[in-house]
Design a protein around this motif. Structure first.
Motif, PDB file in Angstrom:
ATOM      1  N   ARG A  15      48.734 -57.634 -32.710  1.00 10.11           N
ATOM      2  CA  ARG A  15      48.111 -58.231 -33.891  1.00 10.11           C
ATOM      3  C   ARG A  15      49.227 -58.634 -34.835  1.00 10.11           C
ATOM      4  O   ARG A  15      50.298 -58.015 -34.850  1.00 10.11           O
ATOM      5  CB  ARG A  15      47.136 -57.281 -34.567  1.00 10.11           C
ATOM      6  CG  ARG A  15      47.784 -56.221 -35.411  1.00 10.11           C
ATOM      7  CD  ARG A  15      46.740 -55.372 -36.155  1.00 10.11           C
ATOM      8  NE  ARG A  15      47.400 -54.390 -36.982  1.00 10.11           N
ATOM      9  CZ  ARG A  15      47.669 -54.537 -38.277  1.00 10.11           C
ATOM     10  NH1 ARG A  15      47.337 -55.636 -38.914  1.00 10.11           N
ATOM     11  NH2 ARG A  15      48.268 -53.589 -38.961  1.00 10.11           N
ATOM     12  N   TYR A  16      48.982 -59.677 -35.593  1.00  9.44           N
ATOM     13  CA  TYR A  16      49.927 -60.090 -36.627  1.00  9.44           C
ATOM     14  C   TYR A  16      49.674 -59.231 -37.858  1.00  9.44           C
ATOM     15  O   TYR A  16      48.559 -59.146 -38.348  1.00  9.44           O
ATOM     16  CB  TYR A  16      49.757 -61.574 -36.955  1.00  9.44           C
ATOM     17  CG  TYR A  16      50.574 -61.999 -38.146  1.00  9.44           C
ATOM     18  CD1 TYR A  16      51.963 -61.946 -38.093  1.00  9.44           C
ATOM     19  CD2 TYR A  16      49.965 -62.410 -39.315  1.00  9.44           C
ATOM     20  CE1 TYR A  16      52.723 -62.319 -39.200  1.00  9.44           C
ATOM     21  CE2 TYR A  16      50.719 -62.788 -40.418  1.00  9.44           C
ATOM     22  CZ  TYR A  16      52.093 -62.738 -40.349  1.00  9.44           C
ATOM     23  OH  TYR A  16      52.845 -63.096 -41.438  1.00  9.44           O
ATOM     24  N   ASN A  17      50.709 -58.587 -38.360  1.00 14.03           N
ATOM     25  CA  ASN A  17      50.626 -57.762 -39.554  1.00 14.03           C
ATOM     26  C   ASN A  17      51.101 -58.616 -40.728  1.00 14.03           C
ATOM     27  O   ASN A  17      52.299 -58.739 -40.974  1.00 14.03           O
ATOM     28  CB  ASN A  17      51.499 -56.511 -39.391  1.00 14.03           C
ATOM     29  CG  ASN A  17      51.394 -55.544 -40.540  1.00 14.03           C
ATOM     30  OD1 ASN A  17      51.172 -55.941 -41.681  1.00 14.03           O
ATOM     31  ND2 ASN A  17      51.586 -54.275 -40.239  1.00 14.03           N
ATOM     32  N   GLU A  19      50.844 -58.199 -43.911  1.00 19.93           N
ATOM     33  CA  GLU A  19      51.444 -57.445 -45.014  1.00 19.93           C
ATOM     34  C   GLU A  19      52.952 -57.268 -44.821  1.00 19.93           C
ATOM     35  O   GLU A  19      53.726 -57.386 -45.762  1.00 19.93           O
ATOM     36  CB  GLU A  19      50.769 -56.087 -45.132  1.00 19.93           C
ATOM     37  CG  GLU A  19      51.255 -55.256 -46.298  1.00 19.93           C
ATOM     38  CD  GLU A  19      50.520 -53.929 -46.381  1.00 19.93           C
ATOM     39  OE1 GLU A  19      51.190 -52.939 -46.728  1.00 19.93           O
ATOM     40  OE2 GLU A  19      49.312 -53.880 -46.081  1.00 19.93           O
ATOM     41  N   ASP A  21      54.683 -59.011 -42.255  1.00 22.03           N
ATOM     42  CA  ASP A  21      55.174 -60.182 -41.529  1.00 22.03           C
ATOM     43  C   ASP A  21      55.813 -59.761 -40.196  1.00 22.03           C
ATOM     44  O   ASP A  21      56.917 -60.167 -39.857  1.00 22.03           O
ATOM     45  CB  ASP A  21      56.149 -60.993 -42.383  1.00 22.03           C
ATOM     46  CG  ASP A  21      56.335 -62.416 -41.861  1.00 22.03           C
ATOM     47  OD1 ASP A  21      55.418 -62.937 -41.188  1.00 22.03           O
ATOM     48  OD2 ASP A  21      57.402 -63.002 -42.124  1.00 22.03           O
ATOM     49  N   THR A  22      55.094 -58.908 -39.457  1.00 20.49           N
ATOM     50  CA  THR A  22      55.564 -58.401 -38.169  1.00 20.49           C
ATOM     51  C   THR A  22      54.513 -58.626 -37.096  1.00 20.49           C
ATOM     52  O   THR A  22      53.355 -58.917 -37.393  1.00 20.49           O
ATOM     53  CB  THR A  22      55.869 -56.885 -38.242  1.00 20.49           C
ATOM     54  OG1 THR A  22      54.669 -56.179 -38.589  1.00 20.49           O
ATOM     55  CG2 THR A  22      56.962 -56.586 -39.252  1.00 20.49           C
ATOM     56  N   ASP A  24      52.696 -56.382 -34.401  1.00 25.41           N
ATOM     57  CA  ASP A  24      52.454 -54.986 -34.038  1.00 25.41           C
ATOM     58  C   ASP A  24      51.873 -54.952 -32.630  1.00 25.41           C
ATOM     59  O   ASP A  24      50.866 -55.613 -32.350  1.00 25.41           O
ATOM     60  CB  ASP A  24      51.510 -54.320 -35.033  1.00 25.41           C
ATOM     61  CG  ASP A  24      52.155 -54.115 -36.398  1.00 25.41           C
ATOM     62  OD1 ASP A  24      53.382 -54.335 -36.530  1.00 25.41           O
ATOM     63  OD2 ASP A  24      51.441 -53.731 -37.332  1.00 25.41           O
ATOM     64  N   GLY A  73      50.278 -45.687 -35.605  1.00 27.53           N
ATOM     65  CA  GLY A  73      49.908 -47.038 -35.983  1.00 27.53           C
ATOM     66  C   GLY A  73      49.251 -47.834 -34.881  1.00 27.53           C
ATOM     67  O   GLY A  73      48.704 -48.902 -35.128  1.00 27.53           O
ATOM     68  N   THR A  76      45.750 -49.336 -35.198  1.00 28.30           N
ATOM     69  CA  THR A  76      45.502 -50.515 -36.035  1.00 28.30           C
ATOM     70  C   THR A  76      45.386 -51.774 -35.185  1.00 28.30           C
ATOM     71  O   THR A  76      44.800 -52.757 -35.616  1.00 28.30           O
ATOM     72  CB  THR A  76      46.609 -50.710 -37.092  1.00 28.30           C
ATOM     73  OG1 THR A  76      47.854 -50.959 -36.427  1.00 28.30           O
ATOM     74  CG2 THR A  76      46.731 -49.510 -38.008  1.00 28.30           C
ATOM     75  N   VAL A  77      45.951 -51.728 -33.978  1.00 26.36           N
ATOM     76  CA  VAL A  77      45.822 -52.859 -33.045  1.00 26.36           C
ATOM     77  C   VAL A  77      44.452 -52.816 -32.390  1.00 26.36           C
ATOM     78  O   VAL A  77      43.766 -53.824 -32.287  1.00 26.36           O
ATOM     79  CB  VAL A  77      46.953 -52.841 -32.001  1.00 26.36           C
ATOM     80  CG1 VAL A  77      46.796 -53.991 -31.012  1.00 26.36           C
ATOM     81  CG2 VAL A  77      48.318 -52.905 -32.679  1.00 26.36           C
ATOM     82  N   ARG A  87      56.732 -52.198 -33.492  1.00 24.05           N
ATOM     83  CA  ARG A  87      56.674 -53.154 -34.610  1.00 24.05           C
ATOM     84  C   ARG A  87      57.870 -54.089 -34.481  1.00 24.05           C
ATOM     85  O   ARG A  87      59.014 -53.683 -34.574  1.00 24.05           O
ATOM     86  CB  ARG A  87      56.685 -52.423 -35.946  1.00 24.05           C
ATOM     87  CG  ARG A  87      56.659 -53.384 -37.117  1.00 24.05           C
ATOM     88  CD  ARG A  87      56.203 -52.718 -38.383  1.00 24.05           C
ATOM     89  NE  ARG A  87      54.762 -52.506 -38.301  1.00 24.05           N
ATOM     90  CZ  ARG A  87      54.144 -51.462 -38.862  1.00 24.05           C
ATOM     91  NH1 ARG A  87      54.812 -50.567 -39.555  1.00 24.05           N
ATOM     92  NH2 ARG A  87      52.826 -51.338 -38.754  1.00 24.05           N
TER      93      ARG A  87
END
Length: 110
Positions: A15-17, A19, A21-22, A24, A73, A76-77, A87
Motif C-alpha cells: 500500500r502507498y503510505n 503520510e 510517502d513510502t 509499505d 505495521g 496496515t497493509v 517500509r
C-alpha cells in the motif's frame, strides 16, 4: 539475494503510505521471508508493478530505495497479515509505458 548470492524476487502485497510517502510491503509470513531478511541485512529494496492494459499496452513502474524491516505495521497493509512490515522510501523511480512516444522514464527522488 538468496543464500548463493543470486538476486531474489518475490510477489508481495503493498500500500502507498501517503503520510510518510513510502511503499509499505506486507504478507502472511513477511517476517520469515528472504526479502525481509535481505532488507534487515542491507537496508535496500526494489519494488516492481507490471501491468498490461488492453488491447496490448505493457506498462509498469520500478521503485528502488532505502528500506526498513519493521517488527510491526504489517496489518496496515491487510488485517490478516503478519505484523512484520517492509517500509520502502523511494530514491529512484523508473517507469515504462509502451503505448507512448516516450516509452521509458527514470528519475532520482531525494
Amino acid at each position: 539475494m538468496n543464500q548463493r548470492g543470486e538476486p531474489q524476487i518475490a510477489p508481495v502485497t503493498f500500500r502507498y503510505n501517503a503520510e510518510l510517502d513510502t511503499i509499505d510491503i506486507g504478507g502472511f509470513n513477511n517476517g520469515e521471508t528472504q526479502k525481509f531478511r535481505n532488507v534487515a541485512h542491507n537496508g535496500l529494496a526494489s519494488f516492481v508493478v507490471d501491468d498490461v492494459a488492453p488491447p496490448w499496452q505493457p506498462r509498469g513502474i520500478e521503485i528502488r530505495g532505502r528500506a526498513e524491516a519493521l517488527p510491526d505495521g504489517g496489518q496496515t497493509v491487510s488485517p490478516n497479515f503478519s505484523p512484520a512490515l517492509i517500509r520502502l522510501t523511494p530514491k529512484r523511480i523508473i517507469s515504462w509505458d509502451m503505448s507512448t512516444k516516450r516509452p521509458r522514464s527514470a528519475r532520482n527522488v531525494e
